[in-house]
Write a protein that holds these residues in place. Sequence first.
Motif, PDB file in Angstrom:
ATOM      1  N   SER A 103      22.216  49.788  36.428  1.00  0.00           N
ATOM      2  CA  SER A 103      23.303  48.641  36.868  1.00  0.00           C
ATOM      3  C   SER A 103      24.287  48.985  37.658  1.00  0.00           C
ATOM      4  CB  SER A 103      23.889  48.146  35.409  1.00  0.00           C
ATOM      5  OG  SER A 103      24.567  47.092  35.501  1.00  0.00           O
ATOM      6  N   ILE A 104      24.366  48.241  38.666  1.00  0.00           N
ATOM      7  CA  ILE A 104      25.277  48.411  39.738  1.00  0.00           C
ATOM      8  C   ILE A 104      26.370  47.117  39.706  1.00  0.00           C
ATOM      9  CG2 ILE A 104      25.879  48.810  42.253  1.00  0.00           C
ATOM     10  CD1 ILE A 104      23.215  50.167  42.556  1.00  0.00           C
ATOM     11  N   VAL A 105      27.658  47.423  39.545  1.00  0.00           N
ATOM     12  CA  VAL A 105      28.541  46.096  39.639  1.00  0.00           C
ATOM     13  C   VAL A 105      29.510  46.436  40.898  1.00  0.00           C
ATOM     14  CG1 VAL A 105      30.050  44.639  38.621  1.00  0.00           C
ATOM     15  CG2 VAL A 105      28.238  45.993  37.231  1.00  0.00           C
ATOM     16  N   CYS A 106      29.701  45.557  41.651  1.00  0.00           N
ATOM     17  CA  CYS A 106      30.363  45.973  42.896  1.00  0.00           C
ATOM     18  C   CYS A 106      31.678  44.854  42.838  1.00  0.00           C
ATOM     19  CB  CYS A 106      29.658  45.435  44.125  1.00  0.00           C
ATOM     20  SG  CYS A 106      28.207  46.097  44.088  1.00  0.00           S
ATOM     21  N   MET A 107      32.771  45.398  43.283  1.00  0.00           N
ATOM     22  CA  MET A 107      34.149  44.710  43.557  1.00  0.00           C
ATOM     23  C   MET A 107      34.383  43.464  44.699  1.00  0.00           C
ATOM     24  SD  MET A 107      36.823  43.574  42.308  1.00  0.00           S
ATOM     25  CE  MET A 107      37.663  44.775  41.029  1.00  0.00           C
ATOM     26  N   SER A 108      34.156  42.376  44.545  1.00  0.00           N
ATOM     27  CA  SER A 108      34.544  41.465  45.575  1.00  0.00           C
ATOM     28  C   SER A 108      35.873  40.768  45.241  1.00  0.00           C
ATOM     29  CB  SER A 108      33.382  40.139  45.499  1.00  0.00           C
ATOM     30  OG  SER A 108      33.724  39.286  46.803  1.00  0.00           O
ATOM     31  N   SER A 109      36.275  39.605  45.485  1.00  0.00           N
ATOM     32  CA  SER A 109      37.600  39.066  45.327  1.00  0.00           C
ATOM     33  C   SER A 109      37.543  37.685  45.495  1.00  0.00           C
ATOM     34  CB  SER A 109      38.472  39.587  46.289  1.00  0.00           C
ATOM     35  OG  SER A 109      39.627  39.106  46.298  1.00  0.00           O
ATOM     36  N   VAL A 110      38.271  36.782  44.978  1.00  0.00           N
ATOM     37  CA  VAL A 110      38.757  35.429  44.987  1.00  0.00           C
ATOM     38  C   VAL A 110      38.842  35.184  46.570  1.00  0.00           C
ATOM     39  CG1 VAL A 110      41.134  35.514  44.666  1.00  0.00           C
ATOM     40  CG2 VAL A 110      39.920  33.644  44.049  1.00  0.00           C
ATOM     41  N   SER A 111      39.531  36.219  47.260  1.00  0.00           N
ATOM     42  CA  SER A 111      39.741  36.297  48.948  1.00  0.00           C
ATOM     43  C   SER A 111      38.764  35.884  49.470  1.00  0.00           C
ATOM     44  CB  SER A 111      40.529  37.601  49.221  1.00  0.00           C
ATOM     45  OG  SER A 111      41.403  38.112  48.500  1.00  0.00           O
ATOM     46  N   ALA A 112      37.463  36.445  49.114  1.00  0.00           N
ATOM     47  CA  ALA A 112      36.223  36.245  49.581  1.00  0.00           C
ATOM     48  C   ALA A 112      35.706  34.832  49.501  1.00  0.00           C
ATOM     49  CB  ALA A 112      35.168  36.983  49.185  1.00  0.00           C
ATOM     50  N   GLN A 113      36.048  34.119  48.395  1.00  0.00           N
ATOM     51  CA  GLN A 113      35.607  32.943  48.159  1.00  0.00           C
ATOM     52  C   GLN A 113      36.496  31.799  48.734  1.00  0.00           C
ATOM     53  OE1 GLN A 113      36.056  33.663  44.040  1.00  0.00           O
ATOM     54  NE2 GLN A 113      34.012  33.755  43.677  1.00  0.00           N
ATOM     55  N   ARG A 114      37.752  32.161  48.806  1.00  0.00           N
ATOM     56  CA  ARG A 114      38.767  31.065  49.088  1.00  0.00           C
ATOM     57  C   ARG A 114      39.492  31.205  50.439  1.00  0.00           C
ATOM     58  NH1 ARG A 114      43.942  29.536  45.730  1.00  0.00           N
ATOM     59  NH2 ARG A 114      44.779  31.317  46.848  1.00  0.00           N
ATOM     60  N   GLY A 115      38.906  32.213  51.231  1.00  0.00           N
ATOM     61  CA  GLY A 115      39.308  32.643  52.698  1.00  0.00           C
ATOM     62  C   GLY A 115      40.679  33.289  52.664  1.00  0.00           C
ATOM     63  N   GLY A 116      40.912  34.048  51.389  1.00  0.00           N
ATOM     64  CA  GLY A 116      41.971  35.072  51.529  1.00  0.00           C
ATOM     65  C   GLY A 116      43.200  34.307  51.051  1.00  0.00           C
ATOM     66  N   GLY A 117      44.269  34.893  51.346  1.00  0.00           N
ATOM     67  CA  GLY A 117      45.510  34.377  51.082  1.00  0.00           C
ATOM     68  C   GLY A 117      46.662  35.094  50.431  1.00  0.00           C
ATOM     69  N   HIS A 158      40.508  40.414  57.365  1.00  0.00           N
ATOM     70  CA  HIS A 158      39.618  41.526  57.442  1.00  0.00           C
ATOM     71  C   HIS A 158      39.133  41.601  55.977  1.00  0.00           C
ATOM     72  CE1 HIS A 158      43.586  43.042  57.014  1.00  0.00           C
ATOM     73  NE2 HIS A 158      43.364  44.274  57.785  1.00  0.00           N
ATOM     74  N   TYR A 159      40.085  41.879  55.197  1.00  0.00           N
ATOM     75  CA  TYR A 159      39.679  42.099  53.504  1.00  0.00           C
ATOM     76  C   TYR A 159      38.972  40.984  53.125  1.00  0.00           C
ATOM     77  CZ  TYR A 159      40.949  42.915  48.519  1.00  0.00           C
ATOM     78  OH  TYR A 159      40.995  43.095  47.229  1.00  0.00           O
ATOM     79  N   SER A 160      39.215  39.655  53.494  1.00  0.00           N
ATOM     80  CA  SER A 160      38.307  38.503  52.937  1.00  0.00           C
ATOM     81  C   SER A 160      36.853  38.682  53.372  1.00  0.00           C
ATOM     82  CB  SER A 160      38.767  37.027  53.504  1.00  0.00           C
ATOM     83  OG  SER A 160      40.230  36.874  52.982  1.00  0.00           O
ATOM     84  N   ALA A 161      36.808  39.170  54.621  1.00  0.00           N
ATOM     85  CA  ALA A 161      35.495  39.443  55.403  1.00  0.00           C
ATOM     86  C   ALA A 161      34.663  40.406  54.841  1.00  0.00           C
ATOM     87  CB  ALA A 161      35.667  39.739  56.930  1.00  0.00           C
ATOM     88  N   ALA A 162      35.411  41.602  54.397  1.00  0.00           N
ATOM     89  CA  ALA A 162      34.698  42.846  53.708  1.00  0.00           C
ATOM     90  C   ALA A 162      34.400  42.327  52.182  1.00  0.00           C
ATOM     91  CB  ALA A 162      35.737  43.894  53.560  1.00  0.00           C
ATOM     92  N   LYS A 163      35.162  41.613  51.589  1.00  0.00           N
ATOM     93  CA  LYS A 163      35.008  41.300  50.020  1.00  0.00           C
ATOM     94  C   LYS A 163      33.814  40.238  50.103  1.00  0.00           C
ATOM     95  CE  LYS A 163      37.657  43.972  47.912  1.00  0.00           C
ATOM     96  NZ  LYS A 163      37.155  45.170  47.098  1.00  0.00           N
ATOM     97  N   ALA A 164      33.610  39.299  51.360  1.00  0.00           N
ATOM     98  CA  ALA A 164      32.569  38.464  51.354  1.00  0.00           C
ATOM     99  C   ALA A 164      31.415  39.223  51.664  1.00  0.00           C
ATOM    100  CB  ALA A 164      32.688  37.445  52.390  1.00  0.00           C
ATOM    101  N   GLY A 165      31.414  40.063  52.558  1.00  0.00           N
ATOM    102  CA  GLY A 165      30.409  41.218  52.866  1.00  0.00           C
ATOM    103  C   GLY A 165      29.704  41.444  51.512  1.00  0.00           C
ATOM    104  N   VAL A 166      30.647  42.227  50.771  1.00  0.00           N
ATOM    105  CA  VAL A 166      30.300  42.729  49.481  1.00  0.00           C
ATOM    106  C   VAL A 166      29.408  41.908  48.619  1.00  0.00           C
ATOM    107  CG1 VAL A 166      31.212  43.496  47.265  1.00  0.00           C
ATOM    108  CG2 VAL A 166      32.127  44.179  49.169  1.00  0.00           C
ATOM    109  N   LEU A 167      29.571  40.410  48.720  1.00  0.00           N
ATOM    110  CA  LEU A 167      28.863  39.438  47.941  1.00  0.00           C
ATOM    111  C   LEU A 167      27.262  39.471  48.414  1.00  0.00           C
ATOM    112  CD1 LEU A 167      31.083  36.435  47.505  1.00  0.00           C
ATOM    113  CD2 LEU A 167      30.319  37.934  45.874  1.00  0.00           C
ATOM    114  N   GLY A 168      27.176  39.442  49.783  1.00  0.00           N
ATOM    115  CA  GLY A 168      25.923  39.281  50.563  1.00  0.00           C
ATOM    116  C   GLY A 168      25.196  40.738  50.117  1.00  0.00           C
TER     117      GLY A 168
END
Length: 249
Positions: A135-149, A155-165
């Motif tokens: 079982s692998i669990v990866c750290m994304s962020s609300v920043s990926a979903q909301r476009g940061g903030g 770049h952090y939002s982009a990386a965390k959205a990349g993690v989702l994909g």
Amino acid sequence: NLILEGKVAVISGAASPRGIGLATARMFAKYGAKVVILDLDEKASAEAAASIGPEHRGFGCNVADLDSCKSAAERAIAEFGKIDILINNAGITQPVKTQEIDPVSWERILDVNLRGVLYLSQAFLPQMKKQKAGSIVCMSSVSAQRGGGILGGPHYSAAKAGVLGLAKAMARELGPDNIRVNCVAPGLIQTDISAGKITEDKKAEIAASVPLCRLGFADDVAAAYLYLASDLSAYVTGHCLDVNGGMHI
Ligand code: NAD
């Protein structure tokens, strides 16, 4: 019965005393797991593991470096003989605006937050495939979903959205090997990553905008990791679990 009894869990970015990673290591140990902490500094990692109990281990590892990940994986597997759970938790942030992102900071943020998830997973996957379980669990962020903030830049939002994909693609590919891959996406959690970067006034303002009217604790995220790491979520893969107090409703 403890839900992680007999399991071996590797957690990256888990040496920081107030961080999500160490809170997760403590919670996993409480539920019966043997824990391997991987963080940049060997001594800090070993001490963090020892602070939980003598049966746990901590090794130095830079998740952005494939050789470092491979050698950490070898050490962990030599120590415990298997790996049931990998928590890709290590991450860094940099609160800047689009025009301020230079090539060096783009690489740094993408390397640790996104490339690190790929490399550490690659290091442990051969063993998980051999076991036909993991079982692998990866750290994304609300920043990926909301476009940061809040904390990270674009770049952090982009990386965390990349993690989702990346996690969804791995989930699809590795399902037949009985390896599950999921993500957590926290809102603002009070750890060292935000310390000194947000004023108390700003924190109060953010808390007031969250439906549950507070910021998150490291244990809130640790509990989400626990569910996705354990067999309680045996039929869940490719999922992203929000841990944000309703921030993204
Ligand atoms: P933290 O700074 O306390 O912990 C991050 C840990 O990662 C540190 O121990 C650090 O040494 C380690 N690390 C950094 N670069 C590394 C590398 N190259 N190799 C190995 N380890 C490395 O912060 P935290 O808040 O506990 O963050 C944990 C994760 O949660 C991060 O991925 C972060 O992006 C994510 N996250 C945090 C929040 C929040 O509000 N705190 C919200 C959403 C997501």
